[in-house]
Design an enzyme around this catalytic site. Structure first.
Site, PDB file in Angstrom:
ATOM      1  N   PRO A   1       0.816  -1.217   0.146  1.00 44.25           N
ATOM      2  CA  PRO A   1      -0.028  -0.071   0.193  1.00 44.25           C
ATOM      3  C   PRO A   1       0.973   1.198   0.000  1.00 44.25           C
ATOM      4  O   PRO A   1       0.183   2.222  -0.228  1.00 44.25           O
ATOM      5  CB  PRO A   1      -0.716  -0.099   1.273  1.00 44.25           C
ATOM      6  CG  PRO A   1      -0.135  -0.961   2.174  1.00 44.25           C
ATOM      7  CD  PRO A   1       0.587  -1.922   1.359  1.00 44.25           C
ATOM      8  N   LYS A   2       2.079   1.160   0.115  1.00 46.19           N
ATOM      9  CA  LYS A   2       2.906   2.428   0.092  1.00 46.19           C
ATOM     10  C   LYS A   2       3.832   2.505  -1.078  1.00 46.19           C
ATOM     11  O   LYS A   2       4.926   2.876  -1.153  1.00 46.19           O
ATOM     12  CB  LYS A   2       3.915   2.415   1.410  1.00 46.19           C
ATOM     13  CG  LYS A   2       3.135   2.683   2.575  1.00 46.19           C
ATOM     14  CD  LYS A   2       3.930   2.730   3.889  1.00 46.19           C
ATOM     15  CE  LYS A   2       3.348   3.089   5.064  1.00 46.19           C
ATOM     16  NZ  LYS A   2       4.187   3.356   6.048  1.00 46.19           N
ATOM     17  N   ASN A   3       3.306   1.797  -2.364  1.00 44.66           N
ATOM     18  CA  ASN A   3       4.125   1.855  -3.361  1.00 44.66           C
ATOM     19  C   ASN A   3       3.907   3.315  -4.279  1.00 44.66           C
ATOM     20  O   ASN A   3       2.687   3.284  -4.526  1.00 44.66           O
ATOM     21  CB  ASN A   3       3.536   0.751  -4.319  1.00 44.66           C
ATOM     22  CG  ASN A   3       4.202   0.607  -5.670  1.00 44.66           C
ATOM     23  OD1 ASN A   3       4.664   1.721  -6.293  1.00 44.66           O
ATOM     24  ND2 ASN A   3       4.326  -0.861  -6.006  1.00 44.66           N
TER      25      ASN A   3
END
Length: 1422
Positions: free
Chosen positions: A112-114
């Site tokens: 989710p932090k891409n």
């Protein structure tokens, strides 16, 4: 991510990628970081880079990017970027939205932090528009549920709101942050998001900017009570206080946001109250202490600047402002003391920040002296000395451990600047400035005992090191401490700078002990002097400081008149005002600021110097506050440009700026070019002549001028100038053999770089990169005469440690050069032809290109002429005569190829015997390979055999190929030592010579046999020829390995007519419709291969082309032709009308069907009897079954007829009382109740209204009797009349209503009249009695009459009203009873409407209802 490599299919095995050649990454000799590439990653990425190189945007590339993102690397920027381009090219985002969202959900689940994921999602969302906003906010909220600090999710929300946000969404976002803060008041991300909303949301959501500020201040204050030691709410308070700086400009343009009062920390008391309330409960609360310190520092800053602000607001000096300035200075000192006390408490409360707090305390000074410059003397430039510029006001601080610091106090806006480049030729060097240090300088430690003398020495060192640091000390020859003053004497310019000690802080500090008795606040005596000068005023009432100064309060009373800092001025001595934009003041103590910035420079306001325009910008006018970007494809390469140039063919042209020849409309395309200079007067150009090394400046001598020995001989040394399309200039030597050998070790240092500054100036600059410091040389080329230029170079540095060395020199090394090729810096007025040693190819690059090594260029050359073999030439810029013969006497002897710079190839003999040739690499004779020949005297080397010939190894001559073999090209090698020498023709082909002959040796080609033939050797011949196919057989196309056999013409086919075909027996075609062909026992029918047999005189047909038999027509049809042009029957036509034909019939005609029968039921395949209920008349309309039928299908019996038998030609009529509802009946049905049939073959009719039929099979109807009726058609009964109705006739369709005054019962024939005393309205079954108070005197009354006055009707059904008796009366109608006469009244007549009063003297003696009055009784007294 699952291990997808387990079922990975290599890209090379995927058929859809067969046309792509993978592109591996380039090999790197020494990579910084080795990238791990397993088989799967390398395979997929190599194909990805291949399609990117081909600019392919397709479905397969889109699928490949998804596979890489899911299985290889979800963070690859290039893959995401190329996917975005594919989406746009393949239908756009709207069409691909679902697919993209699915991919992004998959990636978000795993990572989710891409960053690339969120970047792609933002692109998709913005492309889809406002309707996508809510979904994006929900997606980000879902990610934040798992990680409330996900920066990417917060940034995505901000971007979506900024681009797509509506008032409703902004309002929801404010509520969203409030909900998160209720859950966790320490959520710093939610606080940050709330601040973002407050700065961006419209006024419809937030209210007015000031309302929003007040509301949020209260919100943050309430939240910090929940967690006083957490910094989030405190930082929100700081942000609110800074709202004007962050948002006012945007608010003025767009509306919304929030706006704090100016200087909110100091001006809004709520901040101070919050700090004090919190510290009252939590004395060690670090965030509260930090904010409180900032409040006091803000108060101090504002009070210190108040005089400047007031003077600027008033547009000049005002006496009251000076008085206010004294009070402001005292307040500022008090505020700073409070700040120091709070910071001391914070040192204990927050140990982690202790190092930073010490620096802040040092800036304030654990103890400090404030010094303000009051005079600068010693020369005209002393007011612009470095100390005056950078330290007009300062603090000398002494920390708790006795370290000494110097902190500048530059009040107001603007900056003072000092040089950042030094050279021996200031007038020829571009300007480079750096702002004076604004922070405290490095602390200086005194000796271990920290005596006053040591502290003063440390202070002196701190002052000397402050501007440039210890690398370039600004030496002071003397520092004098007198009572309340400090005087500095500079070494560089012998300036005397006098400072007043205007503040000692804290006041309790014993600086007189630490620094000596003179380290005390200055005092102003009655004469307005600080000991010995006119630099103060005891009382500003009626007095003022001199122009160029401003008052600074003294603790002992009065003010010191401090010099205005550079970049500001004071015309009346009250306060200093910043110079306006576009102007500057380079001295302290200025009374005005009127000097305008020169062209090429700018000032934004309050500056001591105008800054040069940065490279890429220019300014043609004076007095400007900014610079202009150069137009497209033009350049300003040095700071301080007044124009922009464009280089075309290596010649600079002005396209924007002040040059008289500047042409803004110039549309030439930038291009490179070469020019040539010749050193004609060396002057001091040679390094030995200039001798910079003797002054320690050897770094400033370009290697070129030390290497070229021909400089002193006019014309011996030439310089090639390459001007690129960006106006960069590269100078390299040519012609001079001492410095023009590219292979020599010195060559890499012979390049000199510069730039075109104007069309008439070329100059060098140092690297513009920030932080890069250089000590080297600068260079210029300027016009000297009609065809000559002055070439000069000199030492320069941006390294402070070399500044003194360079500044102390005036060396400028120069000489004269002549333009001998092209045009340089406008000299000469038109380009000159290229000199020998250069060439102009008029193609790749314009101008005179230097002739490369290994070549020579004579006068007028358009291309280099390579030196011939066995010659060499190692220098640049030479003529052809410079090519030198290799030394034949050398041992070993070496030679050179054409165009070589050196003789490096060993020399050997090259003569060999037949079948051999010389190998230069091995210096031996090698045997000629098979397929070649060499005969001494004829061939210089092994030559390939011609087509049609072959040879083995070592052949002197080639041999012709044998019969039936061929050699199609050169160099055919012998195939074997057996029969095969050349190539055999493939099956289906024959060998031919170049003249097209077969059966010969030396064939060069194989020709495939033409259609209709096959390749075969037919005895007695011994070579192959093309043989024709037999009749009935064929072969199409040219013969080949798979097609060298004649094939039988298939059934249903025939040979294409030879008259119309290019080749006989080469092609076949299908038999046409209506004809066939077939093979029977090896014989074709028909025998002629060019024809087919027609379908005639049989029940069959051929409906398609290519048929082998005639098919029989199906039942119900007969064979025929679709066109008269056809040879035979090709279709079947259906039997029509009353005809038929069975499928088994051998007849080709249809048969007629007879009456009573039909063909339709069998689809014209049989003649069948009519079914019951149906009939078939004869062709004449009669019923004779011996005649032909009239129609194809039997007819249903008409309505009201029937037929119980099959095969009939007519139907029977229905009897009276019966009928049918439809056609095709086998019997008649009796008429039902309510219906009748009056005669045979007539339909059953509904009984009319007023009649009925109550039996089945009736032939008539019955009328209704009196007292009954029927209002329906087809009724089977008459209904009785209802009560209140009657019917008095036969066949009534309805009943009549009894009139008013009458009544009747059920089934009535007439109505009876109501009796007296009764009444009725119309339609009643009975009469009603009259109520009491009414009467009916006549029979048949429709209403009852109210009883008249004077009468009474006391009972029901009254027929006659009764008169009121005596003693009673009735004065209204409808009375049920008469009323009694009141007391003392009487009525002696019946039927009266009132009563009479008793005569005088009479009464009723208290009774009512009397008919007479009595005499009154007499009374007596006893």
């Amino acid at each position: 991510m699952a291990d997808s490599s387990l079922d990975f299919v290599p890209m090379s095995e995927r058929t859809e990628w067969a046309d792509v050649v993978p592109l591996p990454p380039p090999a790197t000799a020494q990579p910084v970081v080795e990238i791990a590439r397993d088989e799967m990653v390398g395979d997929m990425m190599d194909y990805f880079w291949a399609v990117v190189g081909q600019q392919e945007l397709s479905e397969r590339v889109l699928a490949l990017t998804a596979e890489i993102i899911n299985d290889v690397n979800s963070s690859n920027y290039s893959v995401w970027e190329w996917r975005w381009r594919c989406v746009q090219a393949l239908g756009g985002v709207a069409a691909r939205a679902a697919e993209e969202k699915a991919l992004m959900r998959s990636v978000a689940t795993a990572n989710p932090k891409n960053y690339q994921l969120w970047n792609h999602r933002r692109r998709v969302a913005l492309a889809l528009g406002p309707q996508q906003a809510e979904e994006e906010l929900e997606f980000a909220a879902a990610c934040l549920q798992h990680d409330a600090k996900n920066y990417h999710a917060w940034a995505h929300r901000q971007a979506v709101l900024a681009a797509l946000g509506t008032s409703a969404l902004w309002g929801a976002e404010l509520a969203f942050t409030e909900r998160l803060l209720r859950q966790d008041v320490r959520n710093n991300s939610a606080w940050n998001q709330r601040l973002c909303v407050l700065r961006s949301a419209p006024e419809s959501v937030l209210g007015t900017p000031r309302e929003a500020y007040d509301r949020e201040l209260e919100f943050a204050a309430a939240k910090l009570q929940l967690a006083p030691h957490n910094a989030c709410a405190w930082e929100m308070l700081r942000s609110l206080a800074a709202a004007p700086a962050a948002a006012v400009e945007r608010l003025q343009k767009a509306g919304g946001g929030l706006e704090a009062p100016p200087h909110a920390l100091a001006a809004d008391p709520r901040y101070l109250d919050l700090c004090r309330e919190t510290l009252g409960q939590f004395p060690a609360c670090a965030p509260a202490l930090a904010l409180l310190a900032d409040i006091f520092l803000e108060q101090a800053r504002l009070l210190e600047e108040v005089s400047v602000s007031e003077a600027a607001a008033g547009g000049g000096d005002m006496a009251p402002a000076a008085v206010d300035a004294q009070a402001a200075a005292a307040g500022a000192a008090a505020a700073r003391r409070l700040a120091r006390e709070v910071l001391d408490r914070l040192l204990v409360a927050d140990p982690i920040k202790r190092p930073f707090l010490r620096l802040e305390l040092a800036a304030l000074g654990a103890g400090s002296l404030r010094l303000d410059l009051v005079s600068a003397s010693g020369g005209g430039s002393c007011q612009s000395s470095l100390y005056a510029l950078c330290l007009p006001s300062l603090y000398i601080g002494i920390t708790a451990n006795c370290d000494v610091t110097v902190t500048p106090l530059l009040a107001g806006s603007g900056s003072s600047y000092v040089p950042a480049i030094w050279s021996s030729n200031p007038s020829g060097t571009y300007k480079q400035l750096v702002a004076c240090p604004a922070a405290a300088g490095p602390a200086v430690q005194p000796g271990s005992s920290a005596t006053p003398a040591q502290l003063r020495t440390a202070a002196r060192t701190a002052l000397e090191n402050h501007i440039y640091g210890p690398a370039y000390v600004q030496a002071l020859s003397d520092v004098t401490w007198a009572s309340g003053t400090v005087s500095l004497t500079t070494v560089a310019d012998s300036c005397l700078l006098k400072y007043a000690i205007t503040d000692v802080s804290p006041s309790s500090s014993t600086y007189s002990t630490q620094l000596g008795a003179d380290a005390v606040p200055a005092e102003c005596d009655s004469q307005g002097t600080l000991l010995d000068g006119g630099e103060c005023q005891l009382d500003l009432v009626g007095n003022s400081c001199a122009a160029g100064t401003q008052p600074v309060s003294l603790s002992s009373g009065g003010v010191a008149c401090a010099l205005c800092r550079a970049g500001s001025y004071s015309s009346r001595g009250v306060g200093c005002v910043a110079c306006a934009a576009g102007k500057y003041s380079s001295t302290v103590g200025a009374a005005s600021c009127t000097s305008q910035c020169a062209a090429g420079t700018f000032a934004t306001g309050g500056q001591s110097e105008c800054l040069p325009c940065s490279p890429g910008t220019y300014q043609p006018a004076a007095g400007q506050k900014g610079c202009i970007n150069c137009p497209s494809k033009s350049y300003a390469r040095l700071p301080g440009a007044t124009q922009c140039v464009r280089c075309v063919a290596g010649v600079a042209k002005c396209v924007a700026g002040t040059d008289p020849g500047c042409d803004p409309s110039n549309a030439d395309v930038p291009s490179a070019g070469y020019q040539v200079l010749s050193v004609t007067t060396a002057g001091t150009l040679p390094a030995a002549s200039c001798n910079l090394a003797a002054a320690g400046l050897s770094f400033a001598a370009p290697p070129l001028f030390g290497q070229c020995s021909g400089l002193t001989t006019p014309g011996a040394t030439q310089l090639s100038l390459y001007v690129d399309a960006y106006c960069g200039v590269t100078m390299t030597p040519m012609k001079d053999t001492a410095c023009s050998e590219p292979a020599a070790s010195y060559w890499s240092g012979q390049t000199v770089s510069a730039h075109y500054v104007t069309p008439s100036l070329i100059a060098a600059r140092f690297s513009p990169s920030a932080g890069v410091q250089t000590s080297s040389y600068l260079l210029s080329l300027t016009a000297a005469g009609a065809s000559t230029l002055t070439l000069a170079y000199w030492p320069a540095t941006t390294v402070a440690s070399n500044a003194a060395l360079v500044s102390g020199s005036s060396a400028v090394c120069s000489g004269t050069v002549t333009v001998v090729g092209g045009q340089v810096a406008g000299v000469p007025s038109s380009p000159v032809a290229c000199p020998p040693g250069s060439y102009d190819d008029n193609a790749v690059v314009d101008g005179c290109r230097p002739c490369p090594e290994g070549s020579g260029c004579n006068n007028g050359a358009t291309a280099p002429t390579a030196c011939p073999g066995d010659y060499f030439q190692p220098y640049v810029g030479q003529q052809q005569s410079a090519c030198q013969l290799c030394n034949a006497a050398a041992n070993p002897r070496l030679t050179a190829n054409s165009g070589d710079a050196y003789c490096l190839i060993p020399y050997t003999d090259t003569v060999c015997t037949d079948g051999y040739e010389y190998n230069a690499a091995t210096t031996t004779c090698d045997i000629c390979p098979a397929g070649t020949e060499r005969k001494v005297g004829r061939d210089a080397a092994c030559s390939p055999c011609s087509p049609g010939f072959y040879s083995p190894k070592g052949a002197a001559d080639c041999t012709a190929c044998p019969i039936n073999q061929y050699a199609p090209g050169y160099a055919q090698a012998e195939r074997s030592i057996g029969a095969q020498k050349c190539l055999y023709c493939p099956v289906g082909a024959v060998a031919q010579t170049g003249a097209g002959q077969v059966g010969q040796t030396g064939s060069v080609t194989c020709s495939a046999c033409p259609p209709g033939t096959v390749a075969a050797i037919t005895p007695p011949l011994v070579y192959a020829t093309c043989k024709a196919c037999d009749d009935g057989y064929y072969r199409s196309g040219y013969a080949s390995f798979g097609s060298n056999v004649c094939r039988q013409i298939p059934a249903g086919r025939k040979e294409v007519a030879r008259a119309s075909s290019q080749f006989d027996r080469a092609a076949i075609t299908t038999c046409g419709k209506g004809e066939i062909s077939i093979w029977v026992g090896g014989t074709r029918q028909p025998a002629d291969p060019e024809t087919c047999q027609p379908c005639l005189n049989t029940p069959g047909f051929a409906p398609r082309t290519g048929m082998s038999v005639c098919q029989p027509c199906p039942g119900g049809s007969q064979p025929t032709k679709s066109s008269s042009a056809l040879a035979g029957n090709d279709m079947c036509t259906a039997c029509t009308g009353n005809t038929y034909r069975p499928a088994s019939s051998s007849s080709s005609a249809c048969i007629t069907c007879m009456a009573g029968r039909e063909v339709k039921q069998s689809r014209s395949t049989a003649c069948t009897p009519c079914a019951v209920g149906y009939y078939m008349p004869d062709i004449d309309g009669g019923s004779s079954r011996s005649k032909a039928a009239a129609y194809a299908a039997c007819l249903p019996c008409p309505i009201n007829t029937y037929q119980p038998l099959t095969g009939q030609a007519a139907c029977r009529p229905c009897a009276a009382g019966t009928g049918t509802d439809d056609e095709g009946n086998i019997a008649c049905t009796p008429c039902s109740f309510g219906y009748f049939s009056p005669s045979a073959a007539t339909a059953c009719i509904a009984a009319p209204a007023g009649t009925y039929v109550n039996v089945s099979g009736a032939s008539r109807f019955t009328p209704c009797q009196p007292g009954t009726f029927s209002d329906q058609v087809g009724g089977d009964v008459c209904e009785p009349c209802s009560p209140g109705q009657y019917s008095n006739a036969v066949g009534s369709k309805s009943c009549k209503t009894c009139p008013a005054g009458t009544a009747s019962g059920s089934r009535a024939v007439t109505c009876r009249r109501c009796s007296p005393g009764q009444f009725s309205v119309s339609g009643r079954s009975t009469c009603s009695p009259c109520k009491a108070g009414t009467y009916a005197s006549q029979p048949g009354s429709s209403i009852c009459t109210p009883c008249p006055r004077g009468r009474q009707c006391p009972m029901l059904s009254t027929t006659i009203p009764k008169a009121c008796p005596k003693g009673q009366f009735s004065n209204k109608e409808g009375a049920r009873l008469c009323s009694s006469c009141p007391e003392n009244t009487y009525q002696n007549v019946v039927g009266q409407q009132g009563c009479k009063a008793c005569p005088r003297g009479t009464s009723t003696r208290g009774l009512s209802g009397q008919s007479v009055c009595q005499l009154a009784r007499s009374s007596s007294r006893g």
